[in-house]
Design an enzyme around this catalytic site. Structure first.
Site, PDB file in Angstrom:
ATOM      1  CG  PHE A 237      37.583  37.772  83.671  1.00 34.12           C
ATOM      2  CD1 PHE A 237      38.638  38.126  83.172  1.00 34.12           C
ATOM      3  CD2 PHE A 237      37.431  38.421  85.216  1.00 34.12           C
ATOM      4  CE1 PHE A 237      39.796  38.916  83.687  1.00 34.12           C
ATOM      5  CE2 PHE A 237      38.354  38.946  85.746  1.00 34.12           C
ATOM      6  CZ  PHE A 237      39.536  39.267  85.065  1.00 34.12           C
ATOM      7  CG  LEU A 238      34.140  32.378  80.370  1.00 32.45           C
ATOM      8  CD1 LEU A 238      33.972  31.756  79.151  1.00 32.45           C
ATOM      9  CD2 LEU A 238      32.748  32.837  81.033  1.00 32.45           C
ATOM     10  CB  CYS A 248      38.451  46.445  91.640  1.00 36.02           C
ATOM     11  SG  CYS A 248      39.962  47.503  91.776  1.00 36.02           S
TER      12      CYS A 248
END
Ligand code: UDX
Length: 406
Positions: A237-238, A248
């Site tokens: 998640f970088l 979501c």
């Protein structure tokens, strides 16, 4: 075990397939008769890798129905119904009505809430429906939902009573995943806190990517790699890009923010993450306009309109927002997405090849690995990479999020 699943969207249909595969007898219920009909024919209403095959392979263990009556005798019933935001607040009406329908059929069934719900919801359902209620949030990603459900990083089981917690733990035992048992409230918050944290990671790297664009030779890919090599940070998640979307992160962070506000402890970092995300499209649009000045004599091609790769979902898609912003600026906007077939105002191309022939500027908006082929296709026009999937040496006219050429 006879197990019910109510609500057959992205989460419910995958839960049905995976629990049936584990050898359970599944009663899959949805109020939408068209959905039941297409699922009964073996046609899931959504595109999710491996789902259709898993449903077909296990069809003998699955009974699709639009009648709650079929749930009688189920040991547990998973609620996978939507929890949309209305005016910034979570709407629990589907959770409430589904749980009441289940309780009217069989009060002994354990209700298992998989839908994303704010802390306090399970207790409220327990009181209203007079049932045992377990919170069992899901952490699956669209595009890899079947695999994520078969092998989750963790199973969170929140409950006020040990026997029902044990029941749910037993149902997921086949996954071999670690289990965290807690009360309903903590389980409910774990889901929101996890999604909010991941969205913060993305917005953080996106701000660092802005900075990279201002530093001679700056490249966010290299900076993220260097950060991710620290085990405390981790590489996930970088990935800098045009921002997060989907069903979501935007919805859950909004609901969490208004919940925290109401409780009197606002979440300032989550708020900032959302603001950063909201600014991504206009910033990227400026990059596109610099490379290809808007004109009603110029066409532009966009690769990807879904909110991420391996899905046909365009809900809250940043790529879709980008296409909508480009439509009034250029003569024609062409797009190619491996699974999304139509997009209002834009023209779909049947292949990557066709799409890049339509214009001298190609914009990458979704991280489909297939778009990596662009680097071997001899394309000499502008390439503007909003997802950092290409190597910067692909073309002299290559522009990308988080990259400074100097
Ligand atoms: C997310 C959570 O990951 C999952 O645990 C939860 O159950 C549901 O919400 P999902 O929305 O399916 O899953 O996709 P995810 O892979 O998390 O990506 C969300 C968005 O963030 C996408 O738009 C994606 O393009 C973007 N993203 C993701 C980035 O921009 N950078 C990254 O490094 C990772």
């Amino acid at each position: 075990m006879k197990i019910g699943v109510v609500g057959l969207g992205y989460v419910g249909s995958v839960t049905v397939a995976v629990l049936a595969e584990a050898g359970n007898e599944i009663i899959a219920v949805d109020v939408d008769r068209d959905k039941i009909e297409s699922l009964s024919r073996g046609e899931p209403p959504i595109y999710e890798p491996g789902l259709k095959e898993a449903l077909t392979r296990n069809r003998e263990n699955i009974h699709f129905s639009s009648s709650f009556e079929q749930l009688r005798g189920s040991a547990a019933c998973f609620l996978c119904v939507p929890t949309p935001n209305r005016g910034g607040k979570i709407d629990l009406s589907y959770v409430v009505s589904a749980s009441e329908s289940v309780s009217s059929v069989d009060a002994n069934t354990v209700i298992v809430i998989k839908s994303t719900v704010l802390p306090g919801t399970a207790s409220m359902v327990r009181e209203r429906a007079g049932m045992r209620v377990v919170s069992n949030p899901e952490f699956t990603r669209e595009g890899s939902a079947v695999e994520d459900t078969r092998h989750p990083d963790r199973i969170v089981v929140g409950s006020a009573g040990a026997p029902e917690a044990q029941l749910v733990e037993n149902i997921w035992k086949f996954t071999g995943s670690p289990v965290l048992r807690t009360n309903n409230e903590n389980a409910e918050l774990i889901k929101y806190a996890s999604n909010a944290f991941l969205s913060i990671k993305i917005s953080f790297i996106n701000e660092i990517s802005n900075l990279c664009e201002r530093i001679p030779g700056g490249d966010v890919e290299v900076v993220a790699k260097g950060m991710g090599m620290d085990r405390r940070i981790a590489p996930y998640f970088l990935k800098a890009g045009i921002g997060y979307g989907g069903s979501c992160f935007p919805k859950d962070t909004e609901a969490l923010l208004s919940f925290a506000q109401e409780k009197g402890d606002p979440l300032k970092i989550v708020e900032a993450s959302r603001m950063v995300n909201e600014g991504r499209i206009s910033r990227f649009l400026d990059m596109v306009k610099r490379a290809e000045p808007p004109s009603n004599a110029t066409d532009i091609s966009v690769l990807g309109v879904a909110f991420k790769d391996s899905t046909d979902d365009i809900r809250e898609s940043q790529a879709a927002k980008l296409v909508r912003a480009l439509i009034p600026l250029y003569r024609s906007v062409y797009f190619y997405d491996p699974v999304v077939k139509t997009f209002e105002g834009a023209t779909r191309c049947g292949s990557l090849e066709e799409c890049i022939q339509q214009s001298r500027t190609v914009v990458i908006a979704t991280e489909w690995p297939e778009f990596g082929r662009l680097s071997t296709m001899g394309f000499t026009g502008n390439v503007i990479d909003g997802r950092r999937i290409l190597s910067p040496d692909i073309s002299e006219k290559f522009y990308a999020v988080g990259l400074n050429h100097a």
